[in-house]
Design an enzyme around this catalytic site. Sequence first.
Site, short mmCIF file in Angstrom:
data_model
loop_
_atom_site.label_atom_id
_atom_site.label_comp_id
_atom_site.label_asym_id
_atom_site.label_seq_id
_atom_site.Cartn_x
_atom_site.Cartn_y
_atom_site.Cartn_z
N SER A 1 51.78 43.23 40.46
CA SER A 1 51.04 42.05 40.92
C SER A 1 51.26 41.85 42.41
O SER A 1 50.33 41.53 43.16
CB SER A 1 51.51 40.83 40.13
OG SER A 1 50.96 39.67 40.69
N TRP B 1 49.33 44.46 44.20
CA TRP B 1 47.89 44.18 44.13
C TRP B 1 47.47 43.33 45.32
O TRP B 1 46.37 43.48 45.84
CB TRP B 1 47.59 43.44 42.82
CG TRP B 1 46.14 43.06 42.66
CD1 TRP B 1 45.14 43.81 42.13
CD2 TRP B 1 45.52 41.82 43.05
NE1 TRP B 1 43.94 43.11 42.16
CE2 TRP B 1 44.16 41.90 42.72
CE3 TRP B 1 46.00 40.66 43.65
CZ2 TRP B 1 43.27 40.85 42.95
CZ3 TRP B 1 45.10 39.62 43.89
CH2 TRP B 1 43.76 39.72 43.55
N HIS B 2 48.37 42.42 45.75
CA HIS B 2 48.01 41.54 46.86
C HIS B 2 47.96 42.26 48.20
O HIS B 2 47.27 41.82 49.11
CB HIS B 2 49.00 40.37 46.95
CG HIS B 2 48.77 39.34 45.90
ND1 HIS B 2 49.33 39.43 44.64
CD2 HIS B 2 48.01 38.22 45.88
CE1 HIS B 2 48.94 38.39 43.91
NE2 HIS B 2 48.14 37.64 44.64
N GLY B 3 48.69 43.34 48.32
CA GLY B 3 48.64 44.07 49.57
C GLY B 3 49.64 45.20 49.61
O GLY B 3 50.65 45.18 48.89
N PHE C 1 42.60 40.37 50.20
CA PHE C 1 43.17 41.15 49.11
C PHE C 1 42.10 41.94 48.38
O PHE C 1 42.27 42.41 47.30
CB PHE C 1 43.92 40.23 48.13
CG PHE C 1 44.98 39.41 48.83
CD1 PHE C 1 45.72 39.96 49.87
CD2 PHE C 1 45.21 38.10 48.50
CE1 PHE C 1 46.67 39.21 50.54
CE2 PHE C 1 46.18 37.35 49.15
CZ PHE C 1 46.89 37.91 50.17
#
Lengths: 471, 292
Positions: free
Chosen positions: A320, A323-325, A471
Amino acid sequence: MHFITSAFWAFLPTVLALYWALRVHWRWQNALLLAASYFFYGWWDARFLLLIAGSTAVDFVVGRRLAALEAPRSRKAWLGVSLAFNLGMLAWFKYAGFLVEQWVSAWASVGVTMDPMTMQIILPVGISFYTFQTLSYSIDVYRRRIEPAQDVVAFATYVAFFPQLVAGPIERATRLLPQMLGPRSVTETSVRSGLRLMCWGVFKKVVIADSAAVYANAAFGEAGWSGPYMVVGVVAFALQIYGDFSGYSDIAIGTARLFGIRLRSNFRFPYFSRDLGEFWRRWHVSLNTWFRDYLYIPLGGSRRGRGRAVFNVAVVFLVSGLWHGADWKFVTWGAVHAACFVPLFLRGGNRRPEQVWRWSDLPKTLWTFAVVCFAWVFFRADDMGHALDVLARMGQGWTAGDAPDWKMPGYEAFAWALAAFALLEWAQFRYGVRWLWRRAWRGPWVEAVLIAVSLFFGLRQASQEFIYFAF
Amino acid sequence: MRALIHRPLAILAGVCLLWGAAHLWMGRGADAEFEQAHRGEVVVFGDSHAGDVRLPQAPRFAFPAQDLVSTWMWMDAFVRAGDADSKVKVVVLTVWPSKFLPLAERRLSGRIQEDRWGQSVLGRVGPVLGFRHMVEPAVPWRLRWRMLLNTFQLRSSIRTSGWDCQDRSIPSDYGFKMGTLVQEAPWFDGAKVSRWALGQIVRLAESQSWELVLLEHPMHRSFLDQVHPGAMADYEAALKAAAEHPRITYVDMARFPLPDSGFRDYHHLTCEGSAAVADRLEPLLEGWGISP
């Protein structure tokens, strides 16, 4: 184009008028929505429409093949095509630079210097959102939870539906696709609630998020704040990211309702949570349930013993974060949440049914908020070094000394708006979302006031890009 | 389906009502400020340069980056707030080439400026915005719309008075790089809206029989050396032409030989610079029987 631009407010009524003029033919409505969605996305950079179109085409074909085939190996191979295409696209645009950087620094640590080809890869807006949406479709068809789409335009509209295309909520095909395959209608209630949600979202974005951003940017920037002022800056970022992202989601959900389409709720007053388990059931719900259904459960969930379950939880939080960066700071953000969540998970605290919030829960709520804010430091900082510097500064300067120039222009108005916002959020959390729609508040004046206040703030201060666009 | 039309219209009507109420309230506040200003003999209008004018008793209606259209609107509101008891004899208006440069003209075409100065100015002029300004053909449509929208900033017109100065001057190696448009293009020709606004201001002053002083501060050589010479000459000729009217005076100090110690930057003055300007302005005022 994004929601807080004059272009969008000219675009939306035009598309709505054409859309409802075509209401006799829902397939034409889909074609119009698709064209409008591609125009909306192409306004930012038309080149990346090819990616959406490519993802749509691949998953449409994969879906049909998965439904037609019976042999498990062939079906797995076709699912692999979808996974490889979507995750490959994500990996290239989002993680290639990061991976090369890690590769080079790994070799450098053993004394081997490399001169990597510099890659200037632009991150297409919303790629993390729509790839997850198309992936969920292929996986659900593979699991035979839904029938594959036969109508390519309806499927493409499901992938590219403009209100939620660039920052969610991430919709499942099981919920959104059937809505694209039949006539739609609106009622007075759905129009009213849609418009109110849009206005509330605009208020959250323009008044709360953009004003809080001024303080967060000062604290995380070069203002050199420390001690209580730095804490204020971190709390300001917590408000900014909530107002920004939940505001976007509210505008998206409200806009969709005007088209007769229901999107799922994405935020449920997360800062009133009493523990991290509750927080994650309330924050970015569409992403977290996605990870639960397509990562945590396939990894075995909690069915393979406690050790494996803890491992699975950690994987979900780390992925997770990633996933954001593509940055260690996001991985650390995920790791902090994992580390704080696992003890609760081991006690089974994350599975307790939600009780009505009482004032005696206030200490737990404040503690959870403090933990979330601590993790936000890693999320907001420029890099890991900066995050550690911010944390160090939070621990310094608590004794009386020279106060920094913390009063930004218009801080009194922001304080009033923040108080009103907190009260309205609390009332909705405590008495239910419908509290805002009760009879006395049904008139259009509520929306008029929200818009007027948003104009007041929006015209006085610089507008900020939506955070989750990155994102 | 009708709700899709009725509800947004009802919301829009609500927003317009709120806007009207707020505009009336802010307008009354601005009127009160202008009425106060009519009790003195001298009033200063302009931009940040007005802060460097050594007239501590005179009320000032000035804001950084104030453009000539909004100055005209303030002066127009000022005229309307006056009555037969008005004591105003002299209006000092600070001018300089920047008011006619492409950046100013671009702002006056209604485009958003990145540093948001233009946005602030539109907010400041909000309380005095009237129907007459909205139907003025010379004001670009986009600017009219942005002026209307920006009244929602609910900013006051800010009358200030008093005077303060700073001693910290530029270093001896000071330099300032102007944009190519300012250096290479005959920008004064393109300043259509600003030139029109200057004409309106001059006409307003004539109609009130005020002495209008077009006060131009000294400019640092780093500006004068770079600015397009033809455009600068046109600009100065236009001000001189305006000053042919018997009640208009052009205090042309752009090329005044002020040392570096007189400048805070290429166009703002220190106490020494302000004193040099006051030496030119005060005899003028005394000539009209006004004690500065």
